[in-house]
Motif scaffolding. Structure first.
Motif, PDB file in Angstrom:
ATOM      1  N   ILE A   1       0.858  -1.181   0.000  1.00  0.00           N
ATOM      2  CA  ILE A   1       0.000   0.000   0.000  1.00  0.00           C
ATOM      3  C   ILE A   1       0.892   1.228   0.000  1.00  0.00           C
ATOM      4  CG2 ILE A   1      -0.312  -0.137   2.526  1.00  0.00           C
ATOM      5  CD1 ILE A   1      -3.119   1.157   1.974  1.00  0.00           C
ATOM      6  N   TYR A   2       0.541   2.139  -0.889  1.00  0.00           N
ATOM      7  CA  TYR A   2       1.256   3.424  -0.961  1.00  0.00           C
ATOM      8  C   TYR A   2       0.275   4.491  -0.512  1.00  0.00           C
ATOM      9  CZ  TYR A   2       4.152   7.185  -2.791  1.00  0.00           C
ATOM     10  OH  TYR A   2       4.939   8.313  -2.898  1.00  0.00           O
ATOM     11  N   THR A   3       0.675   5.262   0.470  1.00  0.00           N
ATOM     12  CA  THR A   3      -0.263   6.254   1.001  1.00  0.00           C
ATOM     13  C   THR A   3       0.040   7.634   0.451  1.00  0.00           C
ATOM     14  OG1 THR A   3       1.102   6.763   2.895  1.00  0.00           O
ATOM     15  CG2 THR A   3      -0.466   4.962   3.165  1.00  0.00           C
ATOM     16  N   GLU A   4      -0.952   8.504   0.536  1.00  0.00           N
ATOM     17  CA  GLU A   4      -0.802   9.863   0.021  1.00  0.00           C
ATOM     18  C   GLU A   4       0.360  10.576   0.694  1.00  0.00           C
ATOM     19  OE1 GLU A   4      -3.609   8.300   0.317  1.00  0.00           O
ATOM     20  OE2 GLU A   4      -4.282   8.485  -1.756  1.00  0.00           O
ATOM     21  N   GLY A   5       0.680  10.166   1.914  1.00  0.00           N
ATOM     22  CA  GLY A   5       1.800  10.789   2.617  1.00  0.00           C
ATOM     23  C   GLY A   5       3.156  10.411   2.036  1.00  0.00           C
ATOM     24  N   GLY A   6       3.163   9.561   1.046  1.00  0.00           N
ATOM     25  CA  GLY A   6       4.426   9.211   0.398  1.00  0.00           C
ATOM     26  C   GLY A   6       5.150   8.057   1.064  1.00  0.00           C
TER      27      GLY A   6
ATOM     28  N   LEU B   1       6.474  -3.369  -8.164  1.00  0.00           N
ATOM     29  CA  LEU B   1       5.331  -3.282  -9.078  1.00  0.00           C
ATOM     30  C   LEU B   1       4.052  -3.047  -8.284  1.00  0.00           C
ATOM     31  CD1 LEU B   1       6.144  -6.250 -11.527  1.00  0.00           C
ATOM     32  CD2 LEU B   1       6.978  -3.882 -11.583  1.00  0.00           C
ATOM     33  N   ALA B   2       3.927  -3.771  -7.165  1.00  0.00           N
ATOM     34  CA  ALA B   2       2.734  -3.616  -6.324  1.00  0.00           C
ATOM     35  C   ALA B   2       2.667  -2.195  -5.756  1.00  0.00           C
ATOM     36  CB  ALA B   2       2.739  -4.651  -5.207  1.00  0.00           C
ATOM     37  N   ILE B   3       3.821  -1.648  -5.374  1.00  0.00           N
ATOM     38  CA  ILE B   3       3.826  -0.287  -4.822  1.00  0.00           C
ATOM     39  C   ILE B   3       3.413   0.725  -5.902  1.00  0.00           C
ATOM     40  CG2 ILE B   3       5.290   1.563  -3.913  1.00  0.00           C
ATOM     41  CD1 ILE B   3       6.935  -0.645  -2.506  1.00  0.00           C
ATOM     42  N   VAL B   4       3.974   0.600  -7.086  1.00  0.00           N
ATOM     43  CA  VAL B   4       3.666   1.559  -8.148  1.00  0.00           C
ATOM     44  C   VAL B   4       2.198   1.433  -8.571  1.00  0.00           C
ATOM     45  CG1 VAL B   4       4.240   2.309 -10.491  1.00  0.00           C
ATOM     46  CG2 VAL B   4       6.059   1.669  -8.913  1.00  0.00           C
ATOM     47  N   LEU B   5       1.710   0.193  -8.626  1.00  0.00           N
ATOM     48  CA  LEU B   5       0.287  -0.003  -8.945  1.00  0.00           C
ATOM     49  C   LEU B   5      -0.593   0.596  -7.855  1.00  0.00           C
ATOM     50  CD1 LEU B   5       0.329  -3.671 -10.328  1.00  0.00           C
ATOM     51  CD2 LEU B   5      -0.320  -1.624 -11.628  1.00  0.00           C
ATOM     52  N   SER B   6      -0.160   0.467  -6.602  1.00  0.00           N
ATOM     53  CA  SER B   6      -0.924   1.032  -5.483  1.00  0.00           C
ATOM     54  C   SER B   6      -0.918   2.549  -5.547  1.00  0.00           C
ATOM     55  CB  SER B   6      -0.335   0.537  -4.154  1.00  0.00           C
ATOM     56  OG  SER B   6      -0.979   1.170  -3.076  1.00  0.00           O
ATOM     57  N   LYS B   7       0.242   3.095  -5.882  1.00  0.00           N
ATOM     58  CA  LYS B   7       0.367   4.554  -5.986  1.00  0.00           C
ATOM     59  C   LYS B   7      -0.558   5.068  -7.088  1.00  0.00           C
ATOM     60  CE  LYS B   7       3.999   8.052  -6.496  1.00  0.00           C
ATOM     61  NZ  LYS B   7       5.438   8.264  -6.733  1.00  0.00           N
ATOM     62  N   LYS B   8      -0.589   4.342  -8.198  1.00  0.00           N
ATOM     63  CA  LYS B   8      -1.369   4.789  -9.349  1.00  0.00           C
ATOM     64  C   LYS B   8      -2.871   4.601  -9.128  1.00  0.00           C
ATOM     65  CE  LYS B   8      -0.445   4.881 -14.289  1.00  0.00           C
ATOM     66  NZ  LYS B   8       0.302   4.320 -15.402  1.00  0.00           N
ATOM     67  N   SER B   9      -3.247   3.544  -8.407  1.00  0.00           N
ATOM     68  CA  SER B   9      -4.669   3.236  -8.224  1.00  0.00           C
ATOM     69  C   SER B   9      -5.235   3.806  -6.933  1.00  0.00           C
ATOM     70  CB  SER B   9      -4.875   1.722  -8.219  1.00  0.00           C
ATOM     71  OG  SER B   9      -4.220   1.158  -7.086  1.00  0.00           O
ATOM     72  N   GLY B  10      -4.345   4.145  -5.999  1.00  0.00           N
ATOM     73  CA  GLY B  10      -4.814   4.637  -4.705  1.00  0.00           C
ATOM     74  C   GLY B  10      -5.380   3.549  -3.812  1.00  0.00           C
TER      75      GLY B  10
END
Lengths: 158, 774, 291
Positions: free
Chosen positions: B231-236, B287-296
């Motif tokens: 999971i990538y959060t808005e806080g970076g 890949l999972a992080i970048v997909l999470s960042k892109k999809s929220g």
């Protein structure tokens, strides 16, 4: 995508779930019902990590469609112990160090239970062939075979 | 191995003492009950609310230029929340770092996890999607249009070294060769290890035997496919749960590849479903992080078995030439190895690790080892349990048998006559300290296995193995809880349950409290300082030393509390048998204070008690083993049946003896699988033909005979408990032992791996066409 | 995305109608141990799955006057648990008991094994050797054909759209008949036959082989009937010379390919070796009066 409504019994509990046709019983157990004890090692029936029983018959849950579970009784590793009381096979697996990483262990235990139900007094060779559908990469099988033989003896009351 | 030990490393001398917990088998292993009830949580078992399913699109070509990628149709599919490809990952410059036992280059790592200019192997990722269901994700992959220009490919290591071979990297000039070659080639680097004068050594020999060996690539074969949840959060910040042997390494690789601060990445290692060296690298995590960042949304990715085989793992396939010179009296005068190793699509095979093992079991004055690291259109190789060493031992131990036969010397005797011992100069640098190699050979000689009678077409094989123990950065925190229990937070991933048990035993021994009062808990990356990955047999040895250091640190703190309570100086308090006691009767008449009493009062007398270790462990003890195997060969089908197997190995000190034996079993059976049937098979298009457990034939229970084990204990002088790593040595001898047993049974020397029925039958026919027709 | 439908007919007529409507992109599901693997590997994407396990004709094992009949969807484990069938047909059971692990046999059926049309299918050679026929039902009615006429090539069958195999019939064998099947695999279990040999032979009162049938698996595009190999046994007491001739003829009959599971040369050689071994087992059973 339209889903099927399936009513089934899992470890004695009545369970309803929705699934797509293409979803396997393993997908349903793990992803919908969060019964993650059965593992997906291959998805093609070659490793046995997803073993469960379906109406008492040992199967790879990756080779059963979820929708086929309608009206069936399913037993998974989550139902093997009786509360805090481990099944003798579970206890012997612990005692004999018959597991290392543990990913194959639930499948092996379900298989071993089925094996001993059919043949309570197997030879070592019968255990080796009977468990050939369950791959284990950590243990070299030695301690698994010992644990099953020991559990069989205990379960026979010998 | 392969990595330079730090000059600022920590060693604690071996202390011979009576042990209460270490060296005996605890009643129950802390991880076992969760594993037998299905409650242990592996990476694929973890879910987050709102998570998406991520899937990877992979190249169907072994070698192809990627001309374009069009994901527009996939993005339009209902339920698809993100699609990524090479443009979504930053490019990386050349930058080297250690990933487990193997060095990586971040320029290559980013190209391995997602192809950029070219797809370099069948299964190379070219795009990834995240969608609301697996079926939608799979449908989306089919909508991504990739335009390939298919290029000629090369799979085999010998072919890849030819001057006219298709080049994977048009600018790759061989490193380590003088003068620097002008033309590029697939030979990425040459490595040399030498001792004495090889020419002179061969001149002194009465007999010189030179043989060529070929081995196929093999996979670690862990039953748990790679799985990651991110999971990538808005806080970076990014948080990842993953299947790994080294979460700190994974964190470092993620941070580097995604140009993030290390502090912003948190990695939690889930219970590991087998790694054996293959889970030290990032594959899905970024890949999972970048997909999470892109999809929220959180994204979970799990490889299929087909993806595991095609795109992770394997160890190098090799071409090896072994040459040994020996006197009539049986003294080896010179030994040479040429090691041509596949590195896969980028440089970096296991050569730096396995080269030191080539001849280190023997005391040889003149040695030359030349290794060629060769790129070819296969997945980038990773470590696999004593990476690269079983193949060298296959050659060396087979030639040892051949020499023994030629000189009419017993096979065990010739090994004893040349065996390495304390003081032996190795060809990779140091002189050996006290080791237990001769003890394993003597134990083999005396073993009842040697007395078992063999029938027709049955034979016995002997082979030996050596692997060093890695140390590296190791951290641990020991928290002494208010109720007198202790929690050890360890940072070296426990790959299979034995390590956390051994750590608990060591802490219990150090503190003087019962085993069941100690719990060892796996850290995530935020709760400890950097730890190296679980590799190089370092887990129990290095993590155990950190446990000792953290325990002793906590003991000092507890003695401080006792000193404050008694109002005496710290040096007037000693720790004995779980209690603080006055150092002598001169200190005063004080009742000893138990750990529990001190823990309860600590808050008032200075604060909570914890001990720490943040060390770089050095002085890992080399491990040696000798294996015996009996086989029966079916002359009509070439099938080799194992009848009996015995493993004898120096463990230094077995902390948890039954578990050490279990490690021996597992490693040896991996070696047996390697010897008999396991191999990567490619078709004429460079596509893997057997990416599944049906045709990648790992041993099943009925393939394996009863295995005997014997632990030899020659303590490692640089470890407080004398521990040597045990996990890797026992995978080294089986290839050679089985080859030698086949020779003993039916008189054929197998030099091509695997020793599968068609190969054995062909060799039998070649040796004696008349008998095969019988 | 197209939706994959699932139907569970309870009658043959309904099943046939569903399959006929499916126009070739409907897939019959019995044990599913091949179909689900093919779906997992993305080799097939059916629009419709027709689960035939709730049709009673497909699930029965019945002893009839002239032989044994068992439903095409009867699982391997159900056959293994049927004592009389196992005693009567040990050669068939040699093959059935090799179809995958116990888990796989808990689902896999002989009907599926035959219709999957793998040249290496373990149940097929012994069925052919025993003279088994299949009862097929389809839009045009019912027909019976020899088992060897179902597979026409790897993954290809002679079944027309809407047709399903309902049951297999094993005709009573003459007294003095013995059948056996063995395969060669690199592993002891969980493997695909590199070569499989099924033999049925009948001995007269004088101990001379009066008839024989030899079927070879995994050595051609479909299971092969090796007539010359069978002829090598007929008129002999299945002695060493006959076995040598059998082995040579079995090897000669092979038309194998090189693949990941074995080479041509290896398959040809091992076919002869196995034929000899299987004939000896069949002989022993014939002498014991079985099959």
């Amino acid at each position: 995508m339209k889903k099927h409504h399936v009513s089934t019994t899992i470890n004695g509990d009545e369970v309803d779930f929705l699934c797509e046709t293409s979803e396997t019983l393993l997908d349903v157990l793990r992803d919908h019902l969060h019964l993650t004890g059965a593992k997906e090692g291959c998805g093609t029936g070659d490793c046995g990590a997803c073993s469960v029983t379906l109406d008492g018959v040992l199967v790879c849950s990756c080779l059963v469609l979820g929708v086929e579970a309608e009206g069936k009784e399913i037993e998974t590793i989550e139902g093997m112990a009786d509360g805090d009381e481990l099944h003798p096979l579970q206890r012997k697996f612990v005692e004999h160090i018959a597991l290392q990483c543990g990913i194959c262990t639930p499948g092996l235990l379900i298989s071993a239970r089925s094996l001993l139900e059919k043949n309570p007094n197997p030879t070592e060779e019968e255990v080796r062939f009977g468990l050939a559908g369950n791959l284990c990469r950590c243990t070299g099988y030695q301690n698994i075979i010992e644990a099953v033989m020991d559990a069989a003896q205990e379960m026979r009351g010998a | 191995m392969g990595m330079k030990p730090s000059p600022f490393g920590t060693q604690i001398p071996y202390e011979e003492k009576e042990l209460k917990v270490v060296g005996s088998n605890p009643e129950a292993r802390p991880d076992a009950v969760d594993k037998v009830t299905g409650k242990a949580r592996y990476a694929a078992d973890i879910n987050l609310p709102g998570q998406l399913t991520g899937k990877v699109l992979r190249s169907p070509h072994a070698h192809a230029r990627i001309k374009s990628i069009d994901a527009s149709e996939a993005e339009k599919l209902k339920g698809v929340k993100a699609v990524i490809c090479r443009d979504d990952l930053p490019d990386m410059p050349v930058m080297h770092a250690a990933a487990g036992e193997i060095m990586v280059n971040f320029r290559d790592v980013t190209r391995t996890i997602m192809a950029r200019e070219k797809a370099l192997f069948d299964g190379h990722p070219v795009a990834a999607v995240a969608a609301t269901s697996e079926s939608i994700a799979k449908a989306a992959l089919k909508l991504i249009k990739v335009e390939y220009e298919v290029l000629p490919h090369v799979i085999d290591v010998v072919d890849a070294m030819k001057p006219d071979a298709p080049l994977l990297h048009e600018d790759q000039i061989t490193k380590g060769v003088e003068p620097t070659p002008e033309k590029p080639s697939n030979i990425a680097a040459q490595m040399v290890s030498k001792l004495g004068d090889i020419e002179e050594g061969f001149e002194q020999a009465d007999l010189v035997v030179e043989r060529e060996f070929n081995t196929k690539a093999a996979h670690q074969g862990y039953i748990e496919p790679h799985a990651s949840l991110a999971i990538y959060t808005e806080g970076g910040n990014a948080e990842v749960w993953t299947s790994t042997q080294g979460h700190f390494l994974i964190r470092a690789q993620i941070a580097e590849i995604l140009e993030m601060d290390i502090s912003r990445v948190k990695v939690t290692p889930a219970e590991l479903g087998g790694g054996f060296g293959g889970k030290n690298m990032i594959y899905l995590e970024p890949l999972a992080i970048v997909l999470s960042k892109k999809s929220g949304r959180p994204v979970k990715m799990v490889m299929t078995r087909d993806e595991v085989f095609r795109a992770s793992g394997p160890t190098s396939g090799t071409n090896i030439i072994i040459k040994i010179g020996i006197t009539k009296g049986g003294k080896i005068t010179a030994a040479q190895a040429i090691l041509n190793y596949q590195s896969g699509c980028f440089p970096g095979s296991s050569l730096p690790l396995c080269t030191p093992t080539a001849f280190t079991r023997y005391d040889i004055a003149n040695v030359l080892v030349i290794g060629n690291d060769v790129t070819c259109n296969r997945p980038k190789v990773t470590a696999y349990r004593s990476p690269g060493a079983p193949m060298i031992a296959f050659g060396v131990e087979t030639v040892m048998d051949e020499i023994a036969e030629e000189l009419n010397i017993d096979r065990l005797e010739i090994r004893l006559m040349n065996a390495a011992k304390e003081g032996t100069q190795t060809h990779f640098g140091p002189k050996l300290g006290p080791i237990g190699f001769i003890e394993t050979l003597e134990a083999a000689k005396a073993h009842n296995h040697m007395k078992e009678k063999l029938g027709p077409n049955q034979g016995r094989g002997i082979a030996t193995g050596f692997w060093n123990t890695l140390g590296m950065e190791t951290s641990a925190t020991l928290n002494v809880n208010q109720d007198g229990t202790a929690s050890l937070i360890y940072g070296t991933v426990d790959v299979a349950g034995g390590m956390r048990t051994a750590y608990s035993q060591i802490v219990a021994e150090e503190l003087g409290i019962p085993f069941k009062k100690v719990r060892a808990i796996q850290s995530d990356t935020s709760s400890l300082g950097f730890n190296f990955t679980t590799a190089g047999s370092r887990g129990t040895a290095a993590g155990g030393m950190a446990a000792v250091k953290a325990s002793r640190d906590a003991i000092t703190r507890m003695c401080e509390v006792a000193a404050r309570i008694w109002e005496v100086e710290l040096d007037q308090v000693v720790w004995e048998d779980g209690h603080a006691r006055p150092a002598s009767s001169n200190v005063g008449e004080f009742e000893p204070l138990s750990l529990a009493e001190i823990a309860m009062k600590a808050g008032f007398y200075g604060g909570t008690i914890a001990g720490h270790a943040e060390i770089n462990v050095t002085g890992g003890g080399p491990g040696f083993g000798t294996h015996l195997v009996d086989v029966e060969v079916d002359r009509e089908t070439g099938a080799v049946k194992l009848l009996r197997y015995t493993i004898i190995q120096d463990a230094g000190k077995a902390v948890f003896p039954e578990y050490v034996k279990a490690q021996f079993h597992g490693a040896a059976v991996q070696g047996i699988g390697l010897a008999l049937n396991e191999e990567y098979i490619y078709d004429e298009n460079g596509v893997m033909a057997n990416p599944g457990f049906l045709d990648y034939r790992m041993p099943v229970a009925s393939d394996i005979p009863v295995i005997d084990t014997q632990i030899v204990e020659v303590p490692n002088p640089n470890h407080p408990y004398g521990i040597r790593g045990v996990g890797e040595v026992p995978i080294i001898p089986p290839l050679a032992a089985i080859s030698n047993a086949i020779y003993d049974a039916v008189g054929i020397r197998m030099r091509d791996h695997p020793m599968s029925p068609p190969k054995v039958l062909a060799a039998l026919d070649e040796a004696a066409p008349a008998t095969a027709a019988e | 995305m197209t939706e994959m439908k699932y139907e569970v007919p309870t009658s043959l007529d309904d099943a046939v109608a569903l399959l006929a409507d499916g126009k070739g992109n409907a897939k019959v599901l019995a044990g599913g141990t091949d179909v689900l693997v093919q779906m997992h590997m993305d080799l097939i994407e059916p629009d419709l799955i027709v689960d035939i396990k709730n049709i009673s004709e497909l699930r029965q094992i019945t002893k009839e006057k002239d032989g044994y009949r068992f439903g095409a969807a009867v699982s391997g484990v159900e056959l293994m648990d049927h004592e009389d069938f196992c005693q009567t047909w040990p050669g068939i059971m040699d093959g059935v008991s090799l179809i995958g692990s116990l888990q796989v046999k808990g689902r896999a059926s002989v009907g599926g094994n035959v219709c999957n049309a793998s040249p290496a299918a373990d149940s097929v050679p012994a069925m052919i050797a025993a003279g088994a026929t299949a009862t097929i039902v389809g839009p045009k009615g019912k027909r019976d054909i020899p088992v060897e006429e179902i597979a026409t090539g790897p993954g290809q069958t002679s079944l027309e759209d809407g047709e399903i195999v309902v049951s297999f019939f094993l005709p009573n064998s003459a007294p003095g008949t013995g059948g056996a099947y063995q395969r060669f695999t690199p592993r002891t279990e969980m493997d695909i036959a590199v070569v499989g040999v099924g033999i049925s032979l009948t001995l007269g009162d004088d101990g001379v082989c009066s008839s024989a049938k030899v079927a070879l698996g995994a050595v051609a595009a479909t299971a092969l009937i090796a007539e010359a190999a069978a002829a090598a046994l007929v008129g002999t007491k299945v002695d060493k010379a006959a076995l040598d001739n059998l082995a040579a003829a079995a090897s000669a009959a092979c038309k194998p390919i090189d693949d990941k599971r074995g080479t041509k040369e290896y398959r040809i050689k091992v076919a002869g070796v196995l034929a000899r071994r299987v004939a000896l087992i069949a002989l022993e059973r014939a002498l014991g009066g079985k099959e």
